[in-house]
Design a protein around this motif. Structure first.
Motif, PDB file in Angstrom:
ATOM      1  N   ALA A  63      33.789 -43.664 -15.050  1.00  0.00           N
ATOM      2  CA  ALA A  63      34.325 -44.713 -14.855  1.00  0.00           C
ATOM      3  C   ALA A  63      34.824 -44.892 -13.338  1.00  0.00           C
ATOM      4  N   ARG A  64      35.111 -44.040 -12.830  1.00  0.00           N
ATOM      5  CA  ARG A  64      35.499 -43.540 -11.425  1.00  0.00           C
ATOM      6  C   ARG A  64      34.470 -43.659 -10.351  1.00  0.00           C
ATOM      7  N   ALA A  65      33.148 -43.028 -11.145  1.00  0.00           N
ATOM      8  CA  ALA A  65      32.068 -43.011 -10.199  1.00  0.00           C
ATOM      9  C   ALA A  65      31.433 -44.629 -10.253  1.00  0.00           C
ATOM     10  N   HIS A  66      31.729 -45.215 -11.267  1.00  0.00           N
ATOM     11  CA  HIS A  66      31.216 -46.734 -11.183  1.00  0.00           C
ATOM     12  C   HIS A  66      31.839 -47.516 -10.102  1.00  0.00           C
ATOM     13  N   VAL A  67      33.242 -47.394 -10.237  1.00  0.00           N
ATOM     14  CA  VAL A  67      34.104 -47.991  -9.080  1.00  0.00           C
ATOM     15  C   VAL A  67      33.826 -47.781  -7.822  1.00  0.00           C
ATOM     16  N   TYR A  68      33.834 -46.078  -7.459  1.00  0.00           N
ATOM     17  CA  TYR A  68      33.735 -45.883  -6.501  1.00  0.00           C
ATOM     18  C   TYR A  68      32.332 -45.742  -5.922  1.00  0.00           C
ATOM     19  N   GLY A  69      31.422 -45.804  -6.596  1.00  0.00           N
ATOM     20  CA  GLY A  69      29.830 -45.853  -6.086  1.00  0.00           C
ATOM     21  C   GLY A  69      29.581 -44.351  -5.695  1.00  0.00           C
ATOM     22  N   MET A  70      30.154 -43.701  -6.055  1.00  0.00           N
ATOM     23  CA  MET A  70      29.692 -41.995  -5.962  1.00  0.00           C
ATOM     24  C   MET A  70      30.944 -41.190  -6.863  1.00  0.00           C
ATOM     25  N   PRO A  71      30.552 -40.123  -7.026  1.00  0.00           N
ATOM     26  CA  PRO A  71      31.568 -39.133  -7.808  1.00  0.00           C
ATOM     27  C   PRO A  71      32.419 -39.239  -7.033  1.00  0.00           C
ATOM     28  N   TYR A  72      33.776 -39.165  -7.780  1.00  0.00           N
ATOM     29  CA  TYR A  72      35.348 -39.589  -7.043  1.00  0.00           C
ATOM     30  C   TYR A  72      35.464 -38.303  -6.150  1.00  0.00           C
ATOM     31  N   PRO A  73      35.190 -37.050  -6.469  1.00  0.00           N
ATOM     32  CA  PRO A  73      35.540 -35.854  -5.758  1.00  0.00           C
ATOM     33  C   PRO A  73      34.910 -36.117  -4.295  1.00  0.00           C
ATOM     34  N   GLU A  74      33.666 -36.463  -4.337  1.00  0.00           N
ATOM     35  CA  GLU A  74      32.785 -36.822  -3.146  1.00  0.00           C
ATOM     36  C   GLU A  74      33.550 -37.863  -2.013  1.00  0.00           C
ATOM     37  N   TRP A  75      33.976 -38.993  -3.018  1.00  0.00           N
ATOM     38  CA  TRP A  75      34.457 -39.978  -2.104  1.00  0.00           C
ATOM     39  C   TRP A  75      35.625 -39.429  -1.592  1.00  0.00           C
ATOM     40  N   LYS A  76      36.711 -38.988  -2.329  1.00  0.00           N
ATOM     41  CA  LYS A  76      37.777 -38.387  -1.935  1.00  0.00           C
ATOM     42  C   LYS A  76      37.755 -37.559  -0.615  1.00  0.00           C
ATOM     43  N   GLU A  77      36.681 -36.586  -0.906  1.00  0.00           N
ATOM     44  CA  GLU A  77      36.408 -35.719   0.439  1.00  0.00           C
ATOM     45  C   GLU A  77      36.025 -36.421   1.684  1.00  0.00           C
TER      46      GLU A  77
END
Length: 81
Positions: A63-77
């Motif tokens: 669900a986070r990957a859908h919202v963030y457009g990428m895996p969440y850990p990648e977005w966060k980094e």
């Protein structure tokens, strides 16, 4: 307006919101939370909860990957300050 059209418009609006947030990676979740009372994580949780109501199983990370457009850990980094 019939229900099908209403759902199509709501879906398109949600996708447009996600696109807008994707273009504004400078806006941190804490900024959203302070100003609007929700953030990207809230949207992903709501997405998962609505899927569950319809009998669709989706993980928090998916669900986070859908919202963030990428895996969440990648977005966060990349983008989280």
């Amino acid at each position: 307006m019939d229900e099908v059209k209403k759902k199509e418009l709501q879906s398109a609006t949600f996708e447009r919101l996600l696109q807008h947030l994707d273009q504004r990676k400078d806006v941190q979740n804490i900024d959203l939370m302070n100003l609007a009372g929700f953030c990207r994580n809230c949207l992903s949780r709501w997405y998962r909860e609505e899927a569950e109501k319809k009998g669709i199983s989706i993980s928090d990370m998916d669900a986070r990957a859908h919202v963030y457009g990428m895996p969440y850990p990648e977005w966060k980094e990349k983008y989280q300050k």
